[in-house]
Scaffold this motif. Structure first.
Motif, short mmCIF file in Angstrom:
data_model
loop_
_atom_site.label_atom_id
_atom_site.label_comp_id
_atom_site.label_asym_id
_atom_site.label_seq_id
_atom_site.Cartn_x
_atom_site.Cartn_y
_atom_site.Cartn_z
N GLN A 25 0.83 -1.19 0.00
CA GLN A 25 0.00 0.00 0.00
C GLN A 25 0.88 1.25 0.00
N ILE A 26 0.32 2.35 -0.54
CA ILE A 26 1.06 3.62 -0.53
C ILE A 26 1.25 4.10 0.89
N ILE A 27 0.19 4.02 1.69
CA ILE A 27 0.27 4.39 3.10
C ILE A 27 -0.03 3.13 3.91
N GLU A 28 0.99 2.56 4.51
CA GLU A 28 0.83 1.32 5.26
C GLU A 28 0.15 1.60 6.60
N GLY A 29 -0.66 0.66 7.03
CA GLY A 29 -1.31 0.78 8.33
C GLY A 29 -0.43 0.25 9.44
N THR A 30 -1.04 -0.07 10.57
CA THR A 30 -0.30 -0.60 11.72
C THR A 30 0.24 -1.99 11.41
N LYS A 31 1.49 -2.23 11.76
CA LYS A 31 2.10 -3.53 11.51
C LYS A 31 1.48 -4.58 12.46
N ARG A 32 1.00 -5.66 11.86
CA ARG A 32 0.44 -6.75 12.66
C ARG A 32 1.57 -7.67 13.12
N ALA A 33 1.32 -8.36 14.22
CA ALA A 33 2.31 -9.27 14.80
C ALA A 33 1.63 -10.58 15.16
N ILE A 34 2.38 -11.68 15.01
CA ILE A 34 1.90 -12.99 15.44
C ILE A 34 2.75 -13.45 16.62
N PHE A 35 2.11 -14.12 17.57
CA PHE A 35 2.76 -14.65 18.76
C PHE A 35 2.63 -16.17 18.72
N PHE A 36 3.74 -16.86 18.84
CA PHE A 36 3.69 -18.33 18.83
C PHE A 36 4.79 -18.89 19.71
N LYS A 37 4.65 -20.16 20.04
CA LYS A 37 5.57 -20.85 20.96
C LYS A 37 6.42 -21.84 20.19
N GLY A 38 7.59 -22.10 20.72
CA GLY A 38 8.50 -23.06 20.12
C GLY A 38 8.19 -24.48 20.58
N ARG A 39 9.21 -25.34 20.51
CA ARG A 39 9.03 -26.75 20.89
C ARG A 39 8.69 -26.88 22.36
N LYS A 40 9.38 -26.14 23.22
CA LYS A 40 9.11 -26.12 24.65
C LYS A 40 9.08 -24.67 25.09
N THR A 41 8.23 -24.38 26.07
CA THR A 41 8.08 -23.01 26.57
C THR A 41 7.88 -23.05 28.07
N LYS A 140 -2.64 4.07 22.10
CA LYS A 140 -1.33 4.32 21.50
C LYS A 140 -0.33 4.70 22.58
N PRO A 141 0.72 3.91 22.81
CA PRO A 141 1.65 4.21 23.90
C PRO A 141 2.68 5.26 23.50
N CYS A 142 3.21 5.92 24.52
CA CYS A 142 4.33 6.85 24.35
C CYS A 142 5.61 6.10 24.68
N LEU A 143 6.53 5.98 23.72
CA LEU A 143 7.75 5.20 23.90
C LEU A 143 8.90 6.11 24.32
N ILE A 144 9.62 5.70 25.36
CA ILE A 144 10.74 6.48 25.89
C ILE A 144 11.96 5.58 25.95
N GLU A 170 -1.32 3.72 14.66
CA GLU A 170 -1.61 4.59 13.53
C GLU A 170 -0.89 5.93 13.66
N GLU A 171 -0.66 6.57 12.50
CA GLU A 171 -0.02 7.88 12.48
C GLU A 171 -1.00 8.95 12.95
N VAL A 172 -0.51 9.88 13.76
CA VAL A 172 -1.34 10.99 14.23
C VAL A 172 -0.55 12.29 14.01
N GLU A 173 -1.26 13.36 13.67
CA GLU A 173 -0.63 14.66 13.44
C GLU A 173 -0.52 15.47 14.72
N ALA A 174 -1.43 15.27 15.65
CA ALA A 174 -1.40 16.02 16.91
C ALA A 174 -1.92 15.11 18.02
N VAL A 175 -1.45 15.36 19.22
CA VAL A 175 -1.84 14.56 20.39
C VAL A 175 -2.34 15.52 21.47
N ARG A 176 -3.52 15.28 21.98
CA ARG A 176 -4.01 16.09 23.09
C ARG A 176 -3.48 15.52 24.40
#
Length: 314
Positions: A25-41, A140-144, A170-176
């Protein structure tokens, strides 16, 4: 011998929409993630996966089955998972005698592994161990990122980029001010630890317009240690970060910006003939009969003088 891959064309309108959605897409949305387990966890890693899944929701999917995957030796099963579930990121938890409490976080580009980093979960306190109100799902979290160590090594630079993509929404132009509800802090210590802390932002009364800000830890609280890494090549990273032509801002002529951010423009116009401009005809601006006769006499005298001058010259 080359094998030709059969191209499946959609037969329904819904199938066409699904395939178009999976295309770049020209403007990509939020990246999706998959969570999975290995042989033992281990139980610690399972609870950690659940907590990070709750923070990432609704842009996440949890796979419940165990998978016999050695991701650094054979990444093809993970690439197949990401392609099947249309996810750009993955988080894998595993446990073994050689690498206990193991976590692998990574990204894909064009359904191939771009980069991934293996982390050792040294200390962990889950969401359930903090008896307080949690944040709303999808906030949407604030990352520090604290400390200068994040810019001093290639591994930490790449891990910082992965964390930003993982928790980014998602992208935001301003945050209150009231929109800052969740904050995630990452601290890289000199002894090689990476500390993740999650806080809820509380706005309290201060007697003035600006409120007093307090941070309340809501979990999870995690201490990581770097293990193995797989960093991308500079050419592959350049292709992954390439922007489409439609989003590139072209240079505009005769427009400049000064040091204060003010935009200045230059306009080129032709010669203006003010005498021929049609203005509003007002009765008070009209010439009287005497002025018209005087102008005719003056023009006649000037024409006669010109004729006499030409005759003298001849």
């Amino acid at each position: 011998m080359s094998v030709l891959q059969r191209v499946v064309k959609p037969t329904t309108h819904k199938g066409k929409k699904v395939l178009l959605k999976k295309e770049p897409q020209i403007i990509e949305g939020t990246k999706r993630a998959i969570f999975f387990k290995g042989r033992k966890t281990s139980e610690k890693v399972r609870n950690l996966l659940k907590d990070l899944y709750l923070i990432k929701k609704p842009d996440a999917q949890m796979l419940n089955k165990k998978n016999d995957i050695t991701i650094f030796e054979n990444p093809q099963p993970v690439e197949a998972f990401c392609k099947k579930h249309d996810s750009a990121m993955f988080l894998m938890g595993s446990h073994s005698k050689k690498r206990p409490d193991n976590l692998v976080v990574g990204r894909t580009f064009n359904y191939s592994i771009l980069d991934m980093i293996e982390l050792y979960v040294e200390n962990y306190d889950g969401l359930q161990e903090f008896a307080n109100d949690k944040i709303t799902v999808g906030t949407k979290p604030c990352l520090i990122f604290n400390g200068t160590l994040w810019e001093q090594s290639d591994e930490l630079k790449q891990l910082k980029s992965i964390f930003i993509d993982f928790f980014h929404r998602e992208e935001v132009e301003a945050v209150r001010l009231q929109g800052l509800e969740h904050s995630i802090s990452f601290n890289a210590t000199p002894d090689g630890k990476i500390c993740l802390r999650s806080y809820k932002v509380l706005l309290k009364k201060s007697g003035v317009r600006t409120p007093r800000v307090e941070l309340e830890e809501i979990g999870p609280r995690i201490d990581f240690t770097l293990r193995r890494t797989k960093l991308p090549s500079p050419d592959l990273m350049k292709d992954a970060c390439k922007k489409p032509k439609e989003l590139k801002v072209g240079k505009k002529k005769n427009i400049s910006t000064d040091a204060l951010g003010t935009t200045h423009g230059r306009i080129h116009i032709g010669k203006q003939e003010i005498n021929k401009i049609q203005t509003r005809k007002l009765k008070g601006l009209k010439k009287t009969m005497q002025e018209k006769k005087a102008a005719k006499r003056k023009a006649l005298v000037e024409s006669n003088d010109g004729v006499e001058k030409r005759q003298r010259a001849d």
